[in-house]
Scaffold this active site. Sequence first.
Site, PDB file in Angstrom:
ATOM      1  N   HIS A  26       0.836  -1.196   0.000  1.00  0.00           N
ATOM      2  CA  HIS A  26       0.000   0.000   0.000  1.00  0.00           C
ATOM      3  C   HIS A  26       0.874   1.251   0.000  1.00  0.00           C
ATOM      4  CE1 HIS A  26      -2.750  -3.124   1.553  1.00  0.00           C
ATOM      5  NE2 HIS A  26      -3.619  -2.479   0.830  1.00  0.00           N
ATOM      6  N   HIS A  33      -4.174  -6.435  -6.056  1.00  0.00           N
ATOM      7  CA  HIS A  33      -4.101  -7.587  -5.159  1.00  0.00           C
ATOM      8  C   HIS A  33      -5.495  -7.987  -4.711  1.00  0.00           C
ATOM      9  CE1 HIS A  33      -3.742  -3.978  -2.609  1.00  0.00           C
ATOM     10  NE2 HIS A  33      -4.348  -4.681  -1.657  1.00  0.00           N
ATOM     11  N   CYS A  68     -13.318  -4.873   5.738  1.00  0.00           N
ATOM     12  CA  CYS A  68     -12.553  -5.204   4.538  1.00  0.00           C
ATOM     13  C   CYS A  68     -11.312  -5.966   4.986  1.00  0.00           C
ATOM     14  CB  CYS A  68     -12.109  -3.947   3.797  1.00  0.00           C
ATOM     15  SG  CYS A  68     -13.461  -2.924   3.210  1.00  0.00           S
ATOM     16  N   HIS A  70      -7.882  -8.896   3.502  1.00  0.00           N
ATOM     17  CA  HIS A  70      -7.175  -9.651   2.478  1.00  0.00           C
ATOM     18  C   HIS A  70      -7.137 -11.117   2.871  1.00  0.00           C
ATOM     19  CE1 HIS A  70      -5.491  -5.540   2.621  1.00  0.00           C
ATOM     20  NE2 HIS A  70      -5.465  -5.626   1.312  1.00  0.00           N
ATOM     21  N   GLU A  88     -11.752  -7.986  13.865  1.00  0.00           N
ATOM     22  CA  GLU A  88     -12.005  -6.543  13.880  1.00  0.00           C
ATOM     23  C   GLU A  88     -13.236  -6.158  14.705  1.00  0.00           C
ATOM     24  OE1 GLU A  88     -11.917  -4.499  10.147  1.00  0.00           O
ATOM     25  OE2 GLU A  88     -10.228  -5.679   9.393  1.00  0.00           O
ATOM     26  N   TYR A 105     -11.455  -2.058  -7.884  1.00  0.00           N
ATOM     27  CA  TYR A 105     -11.376  -0.600  -7.888  1.00  0.00           C
ATOM     28  C   TYR A 105      -9.927  -0.162  -7.695  1.00  0.00           C
ATOM     29  CZ  TYR A 105     -10.470  -0.551  -2.903  1.00  0.00           C
ATOM     30  OH  TYR A 105      -9.880  -0.737  -1.687  1.00  0.00           O
ATOM     31  N   GLU A 115      -4.983   2.570  -3.234  1.00  0.00           N
ATOM     32  CA  GLU A 115      -5.579   1.257  -3.016  1.00  0.00           C
ATOM     33  C   GLU A 115      -5.925   0.697  -4.386  1.00  0.00           C
ATOM     34  OE1 GLU A 115      -5.825  -1.061  -1.152  1.00  0.00           O
ATOM     35  OE2 GLU A 115      -6.421  -0.607   0.897  1.00  0.00           O
ATOM     36  N   GLU A 117      -7.457  -2.936  -5.671  1.00  0.00           N
ATOM     37  CA  GLU A 117      -7.872  -4.249  -5.215  1.00  0.00           C
ATOM     38  C   GLU A 117      -8.906  -4.900  -6.131  1.00  0.00           C
ATOM     39  OE1 GLU A 117      -7.227  -3.810  -0.419  1.00  0.00           O
ATOM     40  OE2 GLU A 117      -9.240  -3.468  -1.220  1.00  0.00           O
ATOM     41  N   TRP A 162     -14.222   2.893  -2.119  1.00  0.00           N
ATOM     42  CA  TRP A 162     -14.702   1.576  -2.532  1.00  0.00           C
ATOM     43  C   TRP A 162     -16.137   1.357  -2.069  1.00  0.00           C
ATOM     44  CZ3 TRP A 162     -10.729   2.329   0.956  1.00  0.00           C
ATOM     45  CH2 TRP A 162     -10.978   1.984   2.283  1.00  0.00           C
TER      46      TRP A 162
END
Length: 196
Positions: A26, A33, A68, A70, A88, A105, A115, A117, A162
Amino acid sequence: MTSDELVVLVDDDGHAIGTAPKASVHGQETPLHLAFSSYVFDRDGRVLLTRRAAHKVTWPGVLTNSCCGHPLPGEPLDHAVGRRLSYELGLPPAPADLILPTFAYRAVMANGVVEHELCPVYRVTVDGPAVPNPEEVGETLWMPWEEFAGAVLRGELVISPWCAEQVALLVKLGPDPMDWAPAPESDLPPAARVAS
């Protein structure tokens, strides 16, 4: 989460082309990714919104969708959704329904951080309260979906880029999030088709 957590790098067709440390991807040259976005709802149709922690690299302190993250290399996306919702927001395991399988996006912050992704979107329905992890979440807010989506479409809420793009697509699926038809896993990009 460890500082050497890896993310999956993908090409424009959604095929995995390698991995890189999350901490390294980032910046101003962020490679495409694999990621995910999730929208958590309660039984009354309210959506759980979160404010990103103030120390986040991308869009700190900004209001956004529920969670959000990964997937780890080789981790099914729906498992990653559950893992991050637990970490989270302290939420118990719940089914994650694939809603927007190919969303992607690219967004640039004022400071040049990017960003970028490939970010399938999931819906999760929960019964319990959220317990935010301050390392990830500044605050939480439950809002009726119709009220939230309307405010986003009218430009009345400052939210992550996003999330703004996703809401515009989600409202086209119908007014009631509980009625959105899940997409088949086969619609996911190749890099995200990991057997459970």
